[in-house]
Design an enzyme around this catalytic site. Structure first.
Site, short mmCIF file in Angstrom:
data_model
loop_
_atom_site.label_atom_id
_atom_site.label_comp_id
_atom_site.label_asym_id
_atom_site.label_seq_id
_atom_site.Cartn_x
_atom_site.Cartn_y
_atom_site.Cartn_z
N SER A 8 34.66 -7.17 -24.55
CA SER A 8 33.31 -6.60 -24.68
C SER A 8 33.24 -5.78 -25.95
O SER A 8 34.13 -4.98 -26.23
CB SER A 8 33.02 -5.70 -23.48
OG SER A 8 31.96 -4.81 -23.80
N HIS A 31 32.02 -10.92 -25.20
CA HIS A 31 31.15 -10.43 -24.12
C HIS A 31 30.17 -9.41 -24.71
O HIS A 31 30.56 -8.38 -25.25
CB HIS A 31 32.04 -9.78 -23.05
CG HIS A 31 31.31 -9.29 -21.84
ND1 HIS A 31 31.02 -10.11 -20.77
CD2 HIS A 31 30.85 -8.06 -21.52
CE1 HIS A 31 30.41 -9.39 -19.84
NE2 HIS A 31 30.29 -8.14 -20.27
N MET A 35 21.73 -3.99 -22.39
CA MET A 35 21.27 -2.95 -21.45
C MET A 35 19.89 -2.47 -21.86
O MET A 35 19.63 -2.26 -23.05
CB MET A 35 22.24 -1.77 -21.46
CG MET A 35 23.68 -2.15 -21.18
SD MET A 35 24.68 -0.66 -21.02
CE MET A 35 26.31 -1.40 -20.85
N HIS A 64 25.93 -10.53 -21.05
CA HIS A 64 25.87 -9.89 -19.73
C HIS A 64 24.60 -9.05 -19.71
O HIS A 64 24.55 -7.98 -20.32
CB HIS A 64 27.13 -9.03 -19.54
CG HIS A 64 27.13 -8.23 -18.28
ND1 HIS A 64 28.02 -7.20 -18.04
CD2 HIS A 64 26.36 -8.32 -17.15
CE1 HIS A 64 27.80 -6.69 -16.85
NE2 HIS A 64 26.80 -7.33 -16.29
N MET A 66 22.21 -6.62 -18.34
CA MET A 66 21.98 -5.53 -17.39
C MET A 66 20.56 -5.03 -17.63
O MET A 66 20.33 -3.95 -18.18
CB MET A 66 23.03 -4.43 -17.62
CG MET A 66 24.41 -4.84 -17.10
SD MET A 66 25.74 -3.88 -17.83
CE MET A 66 25.98 -4.80 -19.35
N GLY A 142 31.14 1.73 -20.87
CA GLY A 142 32.53 1.34 -21.02
C GLY A 142 33.43 2.51 -20.66
O GLY A 142 32.98 3.65 -20.48
N GLY A 143 34.71 2.22 -20.52
CA GLY A 143 35.69 3.28 -20.33
C GLY A 143 35.74 3.90 -18.95
O GLY A 143 36.33 4.97 -18.77
N GLY A 195 36.81 -4.09 -22.53
CA GLY A 195 36.11 -3.41 -23.62
C GLY A 195 36.99 -2.37 -24.28
O GLY A 195 37.59 -2.60 -25.33
C1 DX5 Z 1 29.94 -2.03 -18.35
C2 DX5 Z 1 29.98 -3.30 -19.15
C3 DX5 Z 1 31.34 -3.70 -19.53
C4 DX5 Z 1 32.07 -2.69 -20.38
C5 DX5 Z 1 33.50 -2.75 -19.98
O1 DX5 Z 1 28.72 -1.90 -17.74
O2 DX5 Z 1 29.41 -4.36 -18.41
O3 DX5 Z 1 31.35 -4.98 -20.13
O4 DX5 Z 1 31.99 -2.89 -21.75
O5 DX5 Z 1 34.18 -1.74 -20.62
P1 DX5 Z 1 35.63 -1.31 -20.14
O6 DX5 Z 1 36.51 -2.49 -20.32
O7 DX5 Z 1 35.95 -0.18 -21.07
O8 DX5 Z 1 35.52 -0.87 -18.72
ZN ZN Z 2 29.76 -6.37 -19.22
#
Ligand code: DX5
Ligand code: ZN
Length: 220
Positions: A8, A31, A35, A64, A66, A142-143, A195
């Site tokens: 991501s 990815h 959002m 993806h 959202m 993320g994170g 990510g």
């Molecule tokens: C969160 C996203 C993920 C995000 C994952 O809502 O859909 O794709 O980037 O990040 P990590 O790998 O840091 O959890």
């Molecule tokens: Zn995602």
């Protein structure tokens, strides 16, 4: 076939996205987290930026979404050049029609479930999907910490896919790292979004290789 790693770019440098994607040549897909500040409390980018990103790389894009109203917007992301488009079932009004529209537009159709959304009501829908995404964090950022509570659902989903003899890939997204990828692979995931694990590494492409090795070993 081995597992797939789909990094991501949510934690990449948004001011240099083309260069950031060039750092992950061994990614199976990139990815792209779209959002809208409504379905999730965060805002990223829309179809125009995704189209520019698609033009800048040969790696297929995995969008993806959202967002609210994916019924209206998802096909736009196929037109923008995404190979795979994932919508959230919690936001979709007509998931069967939407999956068929994505496929008709030439994309791979994928549906996402938030951690608390059960998979059982969607068993009959699986043949309509090229991929099912089981979120392993609440979507938006993320994170975040990996949610182990999703693993039993992942095992049940793997069993469903096998029972029906389907090709539907199972993707996990959220908190996937060297610490958690084996658990996901053992539970039956095929496609792994990572990510912060990838983009906080000094060498993102070497991290992809390390994740792939651990995941493949745990799957075998
Ligand atoms: C969160 C996203 C993920 C995000 C994952 O809502 O859909 O794709 O980037 O990040 P990590 O790998 O840091 O959890
Ligand atoms: Zn995602």
């Amino acid at each position: 076939m081995g597992i797939q790693i789909t990094p991501s770019i949510l934690n990449a440098d948004f001011a240099n996205l083309g260069a950031e994607v060039a750092r992950i040549p061994s990614a199976d897909m990139v990815h792209v987290d779209v959002m809208d500040n409504h379905f999730v409390p965060n805002l990223t980018f829309g179809p125009t930026m995704v189209e520019a990103l698609a033009r800048s790389t040969n790696i297929p894009l995995d969008a993806h979404l959202m967002i609210e109203d994916p019924d209206r917007h998802a096909p736009t992301y196929v037109e923008a050049g995404c190979a795979s488009v994932t919508f959230h079932v919690e936001a979709a009004r007509a998931p069967v029609r939407l999956a068929r529209e994505i496929r008709a537009a030439g994309g791979r159709a994928s549906m996402a479930l938030r951690p608390a959304t059960p998979v059982e009501p969607y068993e009959d829908l699986l043949p309509e999907l090229d991929m099912l995404l089981l979120m392993t964090v609440e979507p938006g950022f993320g994170g975040q910490k990996f949610l182990d509570m999703v693993l039993p659902k992942l095992r049940r989903t793997r069993a469903m896919v096998e029972r029906h003899g389907l090709q539907t890939l199972l993707q996990v997204d959220g908190g996937v790292s060297l610490e958690t990828i084996e658990r996901c692979a053992e539970a039956g995931a095929d496609v792994f979004v990572a990510g912060s694990a990838v983009y906080s590494a000094a060498d993102p492409d070497a991290m992809i290789a390390a994740l792939r090795e651990k995941g493949d070993a745990a799957r075998a």
